[in-house]
Write an enzyme that holds these catalytic residues in place. Structure first.
Site, PDB file in Angstrom:
ATOM      1  N   ARG A  80       0.833  -1.205   0.000  1.00  0.00           N
ATOM      2  CA  ARG A  80       0.000   0.000   0.000  1.00  0.00           C
ATOM      3  C   ARG A  80       0.872   1.261   0.000  1.00  0.00           C
ATOM      4  O   ARG A  80       0.547   2.250  -0.665  1.00  0.00           O
ATOM      5  CB  ARG A  80      -0.950  -0.023   1.206  1.00  0.00           C
ATOM      6  CG  ARG A  80      -2.055   1.007   1.086  1.00  0.00           C
ATOM      7  CD  ARG A  80      -3.159   0.803   2.097  1.00  0.00           C
ATOM      8  NE  ARG A  80      -2.687   0.925   3.467  1.00  0.00           N
ATOM      9  CZ  ARG A  80      -3.410   0.614   4.534  1.00  0.00           C
ATOM     10  NH1 ARG A  80      -4.643   0.154   4.383  1.00  0.00           N
ATOM     11  NH2 ARG A  80      -2.928   0.749   5.752  1.00  0.00           N
ATOM     12  N   LYS A 183      -2.823   6.328   1.067  1.00  0.00           N
ATOM     13  CA  LYS A 183      -2.718   6.830   2.442  1.00  0.00           C
ATOM     14  C   LYS A 183      -1.769   8.031   2.494  1.00  0.00           C
ATOM     15  O   LYS A 183      -0.636   7.923   2.977  1.00  0.00           O
ATOM     16  CB  LYS A 183      -2.237   5.677   3.345  1.00  0.00           C
ATOM     17  CG  LYS A 183      -2.644   5.825   4.802  1.00  0.00           C
ATOM     18  CD  LYS A 183      -2.510   4.489   5.506  1.00  0.00           C
ATOM     19  CE  LYS A 183      -2.519   4.606   7.006  1.00  0.00           C
ATOM     20  NZ  LYS A 183      -3.712   5.220   7.577  1.00  0.00           N
ATOM     21  N   GLU A 219     -16.455   5.808   4.183  1.00  0.00           N
ATOM     22  CA  GLU A 219     -15.821   5.174   5.343  1.00  0.00           C
ATOM     23  C   GLU A 219     -15.979   6.008   6.592  1.00  0.00           C
ATOM     24  O   GLU A 219     -16.640   7.038   6.592  1.00  0.00           O
ATOM     25  CB  GLU A 219     -14.372   4.808   5.052  1.00  0.00           C
ATOM     26  CG  GLU A 219     -13.476   5.926   4.624  1.00  0.00           C
ATOM     27  CD  GLU A 219     -12.090   5.430   4.253  1.00  0.00           C
ATOM     28  OE1 GLU A 219     -11.638   4.390   4.771  1.00  0.00           O
ATOM     29  OE2 GLU A 219     -11.438   6.109   3.450  1.00  0.00           O
TER      30      GLU A 219
HETATM   31  N1  PLP Z   1      -9.443   4.070   6.227  1.00  0.00           N
HETATM   32  C1  PLP Z   1      -8.606   5.058   6.536  1.00  0.00           C
HETATM   33  C2  PLP Z   1      -8.889   6.420   6.001  1.00  0.00           C
HETATM   34  C3  PLP Z   1      -7.487   4.812   7.352  1.00  0.00           C
HETATM   35  O1  PLP Z   1      -6.666   5.781   7.698  1.00  0.00           O
HETATM   36  C4  PLP Z   1      -7.274   3.495   7.820  1.00  0.00           C
HETATM   37  C5  PLP Z   1      -6.108   3.185   8.625  1.00  0.00           C
HETATM   38  O2  PLP Z   1      -5.095   2.810   8.135  1.00  0.00           O
HETATM   39  C6  PLP Z   1      -8.178   2.484   7.462  1.00  0.00           C
HETATM   40  C7  PLP Z   1      -9.259   2.816   6.662  1.00  0.00           C
HETATM   41  C8  PLP Z   1      -7.965   1.082   7.918  1.00  0.00           C
HETATM   42  O3  PLP Z   1      -6.953   0.463   7.190  1.00  0.00           O
HETATM   43  P1  PLP Z   1      -6.094  -0.703   7.834  1.00  0.00           P
HETATM   44  O4  PLP Z   1      -7.040  -1.756   8.258  1.00  0.00           O
HETATM   45  O5  PLP Z   1      -5.205  -1.148   6.745  1.00  0.00           O
HETATM   46  O6  PLP Z   1      -5.371  -0.112   8.976  1.00  0.00           O
HETATM   47  C1  COI Z   2      -4.415   3.261  11.199  1.00  0.00           C
HETATM   48  O1  COI Z   2      -5.330   2.509  11.538  1.00  0.00           O
HETATM   49  O2  COI Z   2      -3.247   2.908  11.046  1.00  0.00           O
HETATM   50  C2  COI Z   2      -4.686   4.638  10.920  1.00  0.00           C
HETATM   51  O3  COI Z   2      -4.321   5.126   9.895  1.00  0.00           O
HETATM   52  C3  COI Z   2      -5.300   5.447  11.920  1.00  0.00           C
HETATM   53  C4  COI Z   2      -4.526   6.698  12.111  1.00  0.00           C
HETATM   54  C5  COI Z   2      -4.722   7.682  11.010  1.00  0.00           C
HETATM   55  C6  COI Z   2      -4.701   7.252  13.459  1.00  0.00           C
END
Ligand code: PLP
Ligand code: COI
Length: 339
Positions: A80, A183, A219
């Site tokens: 990612r 991200k 989301e």
């Molecule tokens: N959506 C957003 C905007 C996020 O910042 C995150 C965190 O990383 C997620 C979803 C969840 O992603 P993950 O499960 O890979 O941490």
């Molecule tokens: C994560 O779950 O890693 C996130 O990105 C949350 C964070 C922005 C606080």
């Protein structure tokens, strides 16, 4: 072992001993460097500071029931980050640099890994940014990659208890062909106004709708959305949400647990038909939602009427967290023990 109140850790920054850094110059990544400083010295014209050339990741290290340290699906975070780098024209970190920096940062700060059974974990924050100076709007020629770690507790203060969410209609976090699916820091800047506003009203996070029609669920703050009904796990299909690694894992787990899975647009009108709803992410883990309020219409939908997380969310939560802490078998080989 550091003497912290492990069971009551917030999701916040806590100083640790070391961080790991790597510089990209003359089209190549250098050697990893270990630093004990919390500060970085960068050029005032760095593209990260002016034009938002920055991306980050979030993953966790867990102290298992067997005392071993486990990483969860780090390769997914690597992929990612690579995608995010491509999205804002940054040099891509190599897999080797990413993995070695993560492992080094975890091991050097081993005394900050929360003990097993406290519910806490070590949050790992790799980030990449344009450090080279430019004034014209163009990609930098130099980049910096840093990994720091910090021990954390639950993202929502409720922990694994129902949280209240507010539907956001005044701002958009991400555009359909924008950067919502990677991200990058700018997405989070764009989300701050809504976060601060809903926090003031007593809600844990905003729920974003699609920017084009304001009709479909995108989301929830820094987490993906899911709903459960008729033994089916339903989660949004959208171009402007971050592909959550936790959500991807839950999809597999749900199937493994005998549920059906649907990834499709979810009309906000469908919310009231779900038996259980929740937010999922590395920080949020699985956070059951107890109430979703439309602040503009002053209308709420409530879930978890007995004040407890639903049965399906609980089952998924226990299995996921059990795998992460090495308590239950990991049939998908999602965890990697680092020694
Ligand atoms: N959506 C957003 C905007 C996020 O910042 C995150 C965190 O990383 C997620 C979803 C969840 O992603 P993950 O499960 O890979 O941490
Ligand atoms: C994560 O779950 O890693 C996130 O990105 C949350 C964070 C922005 C606080």
């Amino acid at each position: 072992m550091e003497n912290l109140d492990w069971k009551n850790l917030p999701f916040g920054y806590q100083k640790t001993d070391y961080n790991v850094r790597c510089y990209y110059r003359n089209n190549a990544w250098g050697e990893l460097e270990v630093s004990s400083s919390e500060y970085i010295n960068i050029h005032m014209a760095a593209t990260a500071l002016h034009y938002g050339q920055e991306a980050f990741e979030g993953l966790k290290a867990y102290r298992g029931v067997d005392g071993k340290i486990r990483l969860f699906r780090w390769e997914e975070n690597y992929e990612r980050l690579k995608n995010s780098a491509r999205g804002v024209m940054m040099a891509e970190v190599t897999k080797e640099v990413f993995y070695n920096a993560v492992v080094k940062a975890v091991k050097l700060n081993e005394r900050f890994i929360p003990p097993h059974g406290t519910g806490a974990s070590l949050y790992i924050r790799p980030f990449l940014f344009g450090s080279g100076a430019e004034v014209g709007v163009k990609p930098a020629e130099e980049y910096m990659f840093v990994v720091f770690v910090t021990p954390v507790g639950p993202y929502f203060k409720e922990g694994f208890k129902p949280v209240k969410i507010a539907i956001e209609k005044e701002t958009d976090r991400a555009a359909p062909l924008g950067t919502g699916n990677i991200k990058v820091g700018g997405n989070y800047a764009a989300s701050l106004k809504a976060i601060v506003r809903v926090h003031k009203e007593g809600y844990g996070s905003p729920l974003y709708l699609d920017a084009k029609e304001k009709r479909y669920i995108d989301e929830i703050g820094a987490a993906n959305f899911f709903g459960i009904k008729d033994n089916t796990y339903v989660t949004p299909k959208s171009e402007s949400i971050l592909p959550s690694i936790t959500n991807k894992s839950i999809v597999q787990l749900a199937e493994h647990l005998g549920m059906k899975v649907e990834r499709r647009p979810i009309d906000v009108e469908e919310l009231s038909t779900f038996e259980e709803v929740g937010a999922c992410g590395t920080a949020a883990v699985i956070s059951p939602i107890g109430e979703i309020c439309d602040l503009t219409e002053n209308k709420s939908i409530t879930f978890c009427k007995d004040g407890k997380p639903g049965a399906m969310s609980t089952k998924i939560y226990e299995t996921l967290v059990g795998i992460q802490y090495g308590e239950v078998e990991d049939p998908f080989q999602w965890t990697e023990v680092i020694d």
